[in-house]
Scaffold this active site. Structure first.
Site, PDB file in Angstrom:
ATOM      1  N   ARG A   1       8.113  11.520  36.854  1.00 30.22           N
ATOM      2  CA  ARG A   1       8.098  12.919  36.436  1.00 30.22           C
ATOM      3  C   ARG A   1       9.458  13.317  35.870  1.00 30.22           C
ATOM      4  O   ARG A   1      10.472  12.681  36.138  1.00 30.22           O
ATOM      5  CB  ARG A   1       7.776  13.822  37.632  1.00 30.22           C
ATOM      6  CG  ARG A   1       6.375  13.653  38.181  1.00 30.22           C
ATOM      7  CD  ARG A   1       6.217  14.369  39.510  1.00 30.22           C
ATOM      8  NE  ARG A   1       7.140  13.825  40.497  1.00 30.22           N
ATOM      9  CZ  ARG A   1       7.611  14.505  41.535  1.00 30.22           C
ATOM     10  NH1 ARG A   1       7.262  15.773  41.703  1.00 30.22           N
ATOM     11  NH2 ARG A   1       8.425  13.941  42.392  1.00 30.22           N
TER      12      ARG A   1
ATOM     13  N   PHE B   1       7.410  14.381  47.041  1.00 31.12           N
ATOM     14  CA  PHE B   1       7.573  14.674  48.466  1.00 31.12           C
ATOM     15  C   PHE B   1       6.833  13.648  49.325  1.00 31.12           C
ATOM     16  O   PHE B   1       6.671  12.495  48.940  1.00 31.12           O
ATOM     17  CB  PHE B   1       7.161  16.113  48.771  1.00 31.12           C
ATOM     18  CG  PHE B   1       8.113  17.133  48.198  1.00 31.12           C
ATOM     19  CD1 PHE B   1       9.461  17.070  48.481  1.00 31.12           C
ATOM     20  CD2 PHE B   1       7.661  18.137  47.359  1.00 31.12           C
ATOM     21  CE1 PHE B   1      10.353  18.002  47.952  1.00 31.12           C
ATOM     22  CE2 PHE B   1       8.543  19.072  46.829  1.00 31.12           C
ATOM     23  CZ  PHE B   1       9.888  19.006  47.131  1.00 31.12           C
TER      24      PHE B   1
ATOM     25  N   ALA C   1       5.284  18.723  44.166  1.00 33.16           N
ATOM     26  CA  ALA C   1       4.135  18.355  44.990  1.00 33.16           C
ATOM     27  C   ALA C   1       3.905  19.305  46.151  1.00 33.16           C
ATOM     28  O   ALA C   1       2.860  19.257  46.783  1.00 33.16           O
ATOM     29  CB  ALA C   1       4.306  16.937  45.525  1.00 33.16           C
TER      30      ALA C   1
ATOM     31  N   LYS D   1      18.506  20.018  46.029  1.00 33.52           N
ATOM     32  CA  LYS D   1      17.942  18.673  46.070  1.00 33.52           C
ATOM     33  C   LYS D   1      18.667  17.706  45.136  1.00 33.52           C
ATOM     34  O   LYS D   1      18.773  16.518  45.400  1.00 33.52           O
ATOM     35  CB  LYS D   1      16.453  18.727  45.701  1.00 33.52           C
ATOM     36  CG  LYS D   1      15.741  17.376  45.742  1.00 33.52           C
ATOM     37  CD  LYS D   1      14.265  17.565  45.447  1.00 33.52           C
ATOM     38  CE  LYS D   1      13.532  16.227  45.414  1.00 33.52           C
ATOM     39  NZ  LYS D   1      13.867  15.429  44.229  1.00 33.52           N
TER      40      LYS D   1
ATOM     41  N   LYS E   1      12.806   7.868  47.417  1.00 36.49           N
ATOM     42  CA  LYS E   1      11.513   7.491  46.816  1.00 36.49           C
ATOM     43  C   LYS E   1      11.668   7.129  45.339  1.00 36.49           C
ATOM     44  O   LYS E   1      11.166   6.093  44.895  1.00 36.49           O
ATOM     45  CB  LYS E   1      10.527   8.639  47.009  1.00 36.49           C
ATOM     46  CG  LYS E   1       9.130   8.372  46.463  1.00 36.49           C
ATOM     47  CD  LYS E   1       8.148   9.411  46.922  1.00 36.49           C
ATOM     48  CE  LYS E   1       8.275  10.732  46.197  1.00 36.49           C
ATOM     49  NZ  LYS E   1       9.292  11.650  46.645  1.00 36.49           N
TER      50      LYS E   1
ATOM     51  N   TRP F   1      19.429   0.543  45.970  1.00 34.25           N
ATOM     52  CA  TRP F   1      20.517   1.475  45.644  1.00 34.25           C
ATOM     53  C   TRP F   1      21.805   0.693  45.385  1.00 34.25           C
ATOM     54  O   TRP F   1      22.500   0.943  44.407  1.00 34.25           O
ATOM     55  CB  TRP F   1      20.734   2.489  46.772  1.00 34.25           C
ATOM     56  CG  TRP F   1      21.690   3.591  46.402  1.00 34.25           C
ATOM     57  CD1 TRP F   1      21.365   4.826  45.930  1.00 34.25           C
ATOM     58  CD2 TRP F   1      23.124   3.550  46.449  1.00 34.25           C
ATOM     59  NE1 TRP F   1      22.497   5.562  45.675  1.00 34.25           N
ATOM     60  CE2 TRP F   1      23.598   4.799  45.985  1.00 34.25           C
ATOM     61  CE3 TRP F   1      24.062   2.591  46.827  1.00 34.25           C
ATOM     62  CZ2 TRP F   1      24.955   5.114  45.896  1.00 34.25           C
ATOM     63  CZ3 TRP F   1      25.422   2.888  46.740  1.00 34.25           C
ATOM     64  CH2 TRP F   1      25.849   4.137  46.275  1.00 34.25           C
TER      65      TRP F   1
ATOM     66  N   PHE G   1      20.299   1.519  54.645  1.00 35.48           N
ATOM     67  CA  PHE G   1      21.619   2.151  54.702  1.00 35.48           C
ATOM     68  C   PHE G   1      22.537   1.264  55.543  1.00 35.48           C
ATOM     69  O   PHE G   1      22.072   0.559  56.450  1.00 35.48           O
ATOM     70  CB  PHE G   1      21.530   3.550  55.337  1.00 35.48           C
ATOM     71  CG  PHE G   1      21.011   4.617  54.411  1.00 35.48           C
ATOM     72  CD1 PHE G   1      21.866   5.566  53.874  1.00 35.48           C
ATOM     73  CD2 PHE G   1      19.664   4.675  54.072  1.00 35.48           C
ATOM     74  CE1 PHE G   1      21.398   6.553  53.015  1.00 35.48           C
ATOM     75  CE2 PHE G   1      19.184   5.656  53.226  1.00 35.48           C
ATOM     76  CZ  PHE G   1      20.054   6.597  52.687  1.00 35.48           C
TER      77      PHE G   1
ATOM     78  N   THR H   1      14.458   6.343  43.803  1.00 34.03           N
ATOM     79  CA  THR H   1      15.319   5.162  43.740  1.00 34.03           C
ATOM     80  C   THR H   1      14.512   3.891  43.966  1.00 34.03           C
ATOM     81  O   THR H   1      14.678   2.887  43.261  1.00 34.03           O
ATOM     82  CB  THR H   1      16.443   5.274  44.790  1.00 34.03           C
ATOM     83  OG1 THR H   1      17.203   6.462  44.534  1.00 34.03           O
ATOM     84  CG2 THR H   1      17.360   4.074  44.755  1.00 34.03           C
TER      85      THR H   1
END
Length: 556
Positions: free
Chosen positions: A94, A301, A273, A105, A71, A409, A381, A73
């Site tokens: 954030r 999240f 969140a 994480k 998210k 990415w 991916f 990224t």
């Protein structure tokens, strides 16, 4: 393939003054923290307050899985892509917490060629905002215990103190503690506990305050507990809010950094969140809207948590009107929701995608209830196959939702060109008809039930006796008309983290309801959610290291 930290360390950053100048920000408005970080002075917003706002785009995601969704990224990459196609865009994010960085994480600065830099600084101490919040929070705790020690003229009931100490680290051993041991000179013994800093009401207040004086006022409204007559006692009653505001006078200023492609990024505030409202600060978002054609922000999240709170709490409090939503998903995460184990996610499994895509379907349906157009961005991916992609595309077509494959990415802004073009098309052709999920005048139980049934897909809610008593007290104090901030597992629509996909036939268990009067919302705890996480069996901290030249490794 280079790691995120290798890519970040090899980046050639521009001086932050140069990044600022590209958006017309004078160095006079910057308080420098080295060459590549700066605090933004209040005077900048004041100089722009009559300027028309740009467009506001929220990036959210399906429920998180161990496979990762990307998210942040995507948020960073979209900001870069929008600038690449000629739009003046700013990213508003954030601040990361040290807890996840050292836990499981990892950081929160994006990944690959869609990152915010300096990545190590941002993921570690940054400009000290979270440390200042920790200090302000714990000053209030110290003043509570000192007041009791010095005679307790406010008649604070030690059994009804709700204010917790904080630490910006995952430490399960601190969830429940006893303070004041060691004799009369060391205070009055009582039960206490710690939350992680990002769960503190101080964090929420910093993120929702309009200015320094509003911050001080809100801090004074924090309810720290109740007296022996069951009346609320506030930080203002203790005379703590002035000193707390002093500790936060720099913290309330947004931070300016840059992406790998020198797109300005305003990073400020970092509430989780799942246990808080999960959005960056109102001040940062409003400033970005004045500076840019398009502001790209995110909420933490899955959309059932971060996006719902962004709409119903942040947008309501700050009078924001979002123009579009980008919903991030991955084939790998959809397969995980379809029952595939993490180690098998790279193998083609069309049937698992078909089974797991119900999670995406519910999120799309939920977001559409807010009247904001949705774009589904599939984070690409190398293991994705055309047959698997076709399943997601077909679903989006059925739901009249734009679908784009993003590769930010690996390719940075260029990898999100199609996504940026689609977002601009939506902004130009599909005006939002934004609306909230519930009315504030509804009873507390009805607001909670609205979220649980309309967003989570539950049949209803089950209130504990404690929650019922909490709501009764909240209504008597006059706080029943506040919005609701749900504290729930991020892994499922339900309060059971093991129920993946789009579960049905369940109730949400409400264990406790707390009032955050300074922040201006009610916190509703569900299931077994905790506000102080613990470290995993093998924490990320074991892999983080530094060499004799100061080079950091293992941080991601």
């Amino acid at each position: 393939m280079k790691s995120d930290i290798q890519i970040a360390q090899e980046a050639k950053m521009s001086p932050i003054t140069k990044v600022a100048e590209s958006f017309g920000i004078s160095p006079d408005y910057l308080d420098m923290y080295g060459k590549y970080k700066a605090k933004i002075d209040d005077g900048l917003y004041e100089s722009l307050k009559d300027k028309k706002d740009g467009k506001l785009v929220l990036v959210t995601a399906i429920n998180p899985t161990p496979a990762g969704e990307g998210k942040t990224t995507t948020t960073v990459g979209l900001g870069q892509s929008l600038n690449l196609i000629g739009k003046k865009a700013i990213v508003a994010l954030r601040e990361p917490s040290l807890g996840p960085c050292m836990g499981v994480k990892g950081g929160a600065a994006g990944g690959g060629y869609a990152q915010i830099v300096p990545m190590e600084d941002i993921n570690l101490h940054f400009t000290g905002d979270l440390h200042a919040m920790t200090a302000a929070n714990n000053l209030l705790s110290a003043m509570i215990d000192n007041h009791i020690q010095q005679g307790n003229t406010l008649q604070i009931d030690q059994r009804q103190i709700t204010w917790k100490r904080t630490l910006d680290m995952n430490d399960r051993a601190l969830r429940n503690v006893v303070v004041g041991l060691g004799g009369k000179s060391n205070g009055v013994p009582r039960e206490d506990g710690f939350q992680i800093t990002v769960a503190s009401e101080v964090m929420a207040i910093v993120c929702l305050a309009e200015n320094l004086m509003d911050l001080k006022k809100r801090l004074g409204e924090i309810i720290i507990g109740y007296n022996t007559q069951n009346q609320p006692v506030t930080a203002g009653d203790l005379g703590a809010n002035g000193a707390m505001a002093v500790l936060l006078k720099e913290t309330i200023k947004p931070n300016l950094v840059q992406t790998l492609e020198h797109t300005p990024a305003i990073i400020h505030g970092g509430p989780f969140a799942n246990i808080a409202h999960g959005c960056n600060s109102v001040r940062a978002t409003k400033l970005a809207l004045k500076l840019a054609d398009v502001t790209v922000t995110e909420a933490g999240f899955g959309a059932d948590l971060g996006a719902e709170k962004f709409f119903d709490i942040k947008c309501r409090k700050a009078n924001l009107n979002p123009d579009a939503v980008v919903l991030v998903a991955t084939i790998r995460a959809l397969k995980y929701n379809g029952g595939v184990k993490k180690e098998d996610l790279s193998a083609e499994n069309v049937e698992a995608v078909k089974k797991g895509v119900v999670n995406l379907k519910r999120h799309i349906s939920n977001l559409q209830k807010f009247g904001v157009p949705v774009v589904c961005s599939l984070n690409h991916f190398v293991s994705d196959t055309e047959k698997e992609l076709a399943v997601v595309k077909e679903l989006c077509n059925e739901m009249d939702t734009a679908f784009v494959v993003s590769n930010v990415w690996a390719k940075g802004g260029e990898g999100g060109r199609e996504l940026a073009e689609k977002v601009v098309e939506i902004l130009d052709t599909k005006p939002a008809d934004f609306k909230y999920l519930y009315d504030l005048d509804l009873p507390v139980e009805a607001k909670v039930e609205a979220i649980c049934t309309k967003i989570y897909g539950a049949d209803g809610i089950k209130l504990s006796n404690k929650a019922k008593a909490n709501i009764s007290r909240i209504n008597k104090m006059g706080f029943g008309n506040l919005p609701v901030c749900m504290a729930k597992t991020q892994y499922s629509f339900s309060d059971n983290p093991d129920l993946l996909g789009a579960p049905t036939g369940f109730e949400v268990n409400i264990s406790e309801v707390k009032v955050s009067a300074g922040a201006g919302f009610l916190v509703v705890l569900t299931g077994e959610i905790m506000t102080m996480p613990g470290l995993p069996k093998v924490p990320s901290a074991e892999k983080i290291d530094i060499d004799e030249n100061g080079n950091i490794s293992g941080l991601f």
